[in-house]
Design a protein around this motif. Structure first.
Motif, PDB file in Angstrom:
ATOM      1  N   ARG A  51      -5.220   4.266  -9.447  1.00 18.65           N
ATOM      2  CA  ARG A  51      -5.531   3.300  -8.400  1.00 18.65           C
ATOM      3  C   ARG A  51      -6.247   4.027  -7.273  1.00 18.65           C
ATOM      4  O   ARG A  51      -5.898   5.161  -6.948  1.00 18.65           O
ATOM      5  N   TYR A  52      -7.216   3.358  -6.664  1.00 18.40           N
ATOM      6  CA  TYR A  52      -8.054   3.985  -5.659  1.00 18.40           C
ATOM      7  C   TYR A  52      -7.913   3.251  -4.332  1.00 18.40           C
ATOM      8  O   TYR A  52      -7.864   2.017  -4.281  1.00 18.40           O
ATOM      9  N   LEU A  53      -7.864   4.035  -3.248  1.00 16.89           N
ATOM     10  CA  LEU A  53      -7.757   3.484  -1.899  1.00 16.89           C
ATOM     11  C   LEU A  53      -8.674   4.250  -0.955  1.00 16.89           C
ATOM     12  O   LEU A  53      -9.033   5.412  -1.212  1.00 16.89           O
ATOM     13  N   GLU A 105      -8.129   0.017   2.421  1.00 17.41           N
ATOM     14  CA  GLU A 105      -8.594  -0.995   1.487  1.00 17.41           C
ATOM     15  C   GLU A 105      -8.518  -0.441   0.075  1.00 17.41           C
ATOM     16  O   GLU A 105      -8.640   0.761  -0.153  1.00 17.41           O
ATOM     17  N   GLU A 106      -8.276  -1.334  -0.863  1.00 17.78           N
ATOM     18  CA  GLU A 106      -8.297  -0.959  -2.267  1.00 17.78           C
ATOM     19  C   GLU A 106      -9.748  -0.822  -2.719  1.00 17.78           C
ATOM     20  O   GLU A 106     -10.629  -1.560  -2.259  1.00 17.78           O
ATOM     21  N   TYR A 122       0.803  -1.227   0.000  1.00 18.54           N
ATOM     22  CA  TYR A 122       0.000   0.000   0.000  1.00 18.54           C
ATOM     23  C   TYR A 122       0.838   1.279   0.000  1.00 18.54           C
ATOM     24  O   TYR A 122       0.321   2.361   0.284  1.00 18.54           O
TER      25      TYR A 122
END
Length: 357
Positions: A62-64, A98-99, A51
């Motif tokens: 990319r998203y978190l 979390e992704e 991460y």
């Protein structure tokens, strides 16, 4: 001038940069204050630290979702950095993450109905940008979903030219984020710092040239903190930009030493973030482009370069929203140059209907 540049270089490079170990996931203590940050990153993920992100340019967003614990002894506008394994009772610490898919990312913001996007500047790594947004969110008490748009800065003093290319590289990705939020009826405010301000203005310009008024209507305000943008270039950008529902805000300090360095590196005559609001050309710039330019020179600098004062503004945001209370900025020299080219005194507040005239 050479002495100033040397001082800036020493000030920016003298401290140890926080590494990816500061992102180590730890347990939250019962009752501890937390903030949840949504991340849209166009960096390459680290292969060694889960991460974390490198300075590499990724081929996709990319998203978190990251939850950050704020230590009980937090003193605005500081970031209490962890030493060794993060201890959430003493330092900022990641206690959840979390992704997300793009659909999940949008759903998180849609549930709030509004979002505040932070576009970091030159010489930032991912963890610095993440914790800076966590600090500003905790100190300001902002509502809506805080979003970090994380572009691939080299996080290096010597990476200025590479960062300019990386900011341009990330432009389409920021447009994409604004588009998916706008299509989902999420109203957004953008706070963009330093070189990130150029990226933010370019995204608005690109949406204007694409004729995406539907998306632009959802961008309620754009705030440029110490923008590292040549003034002539800013005029050119704004000439092709559709007006937003609120005037674009510029937070400026004429004694910003980091921007003095930037002017030398870029060969620029003036940057938008170091404008003197008392100068006739600055008044004309505000009047011609309906800008609100705020002199924040009275606010404290965290690193001695006067380039990070915007972080201190978040700490007084709750008071700024209530003009019936003593204003911690008014009376210390903070002034606003409005879109009519007139200088007025604070109080003011960032976001929504702004500035007491």
């Amino acid at each position: 001038m050479r002495i100033i540049i040397l001082f800036v270089l020493l000030a920016l490079s003298s401290c140890t940069r926080p590494g990816p170990e500061t992102l180590t996931l730890v347990s939250r203590h019962t009752g501890q204050k937390t903030v949840t940050i949504l991340v849209a990153s166009v960096r390459v993920p680290s292969h060694t630290v889960p991460y974390a992100f490198t300075a590499g340019r990724a081929d996709r967003l990319r998203y978190l979702k990251v939850t950050v614990a704020i230590p009980p002894g937090h003193k605005p506008p500081n970031i209490e950095w962890p030493k060794g394994t993060p201890d959430p009772t003493k330092a900022f610490a990641v206690v959840g993450r979390e992704e997300l898919s793009q659909a999940q990312f949008v759903a998180e913001t849609r549930s709030e109905g509004a979002a505040g996007i932070f576009v970091h500047g030159y010489n930032y790594n991912y963890q610095e940008a993440l914790y800076r947004l966590a600090q500003m969110t905790a100190d300001s008490g902002m509502t809506g979903s805080p979003i970090l748009f994380d572009w691939p800065s080299q996080a290096s003093i010597t990476g200025y030219v590479a960062d300019r290319d990386s900011a341009a590289f990330a432009r389409d990705d920021l447009v994409s984020v604004l588009t998916v939020l706008g299509k989902s009826n999420v109203k957004t405010t953008m706070l963009a710092h330093s070189m990130g301000a150029w990226l933010a203005v370019e995204s608005i310009r690109q949406l204007s040239l694409m004729g995406r008024r539907d998306v632009l209507r959802k961008v309620t305000q754009l705030i440029l903190a110490a923008p590292d943008i040549d003034v002539d270039l800013l005029r050119k950008q704004l000439a092709a930009t559709q007006p937003l529902s609120q005037p674009i805000v510029i937070l400026a300090s004429k004694d910003d030493m980091a921007l003095s360095l930037s002017k030398r590196l870029a060969g620029s005559a003036a940057t938008a973030g170091s404008l003197d609001i008392a100068e006739p050309r600055t008044k004309m710039l505000a009047k011609e482009n309906n800008l609100e330019i705020i002199d924040i020179s009275s606010l404290p600098s965290l690193e001695g370069t006067n380039h990070d004062r915007f972080a201190a503004l978040a700490a007084v945001y709750p008071q700024l929203q209530n003009t019936g209370e003593p204003n911690p900025v008014a009376g210390t020299g903070a002034l606003v140059l409005n879109g009519a080219g007139a200088i007025v005194s604070a109080p003011f507040r960032i976001g929504g209907t702004i500035f007491a005239k």
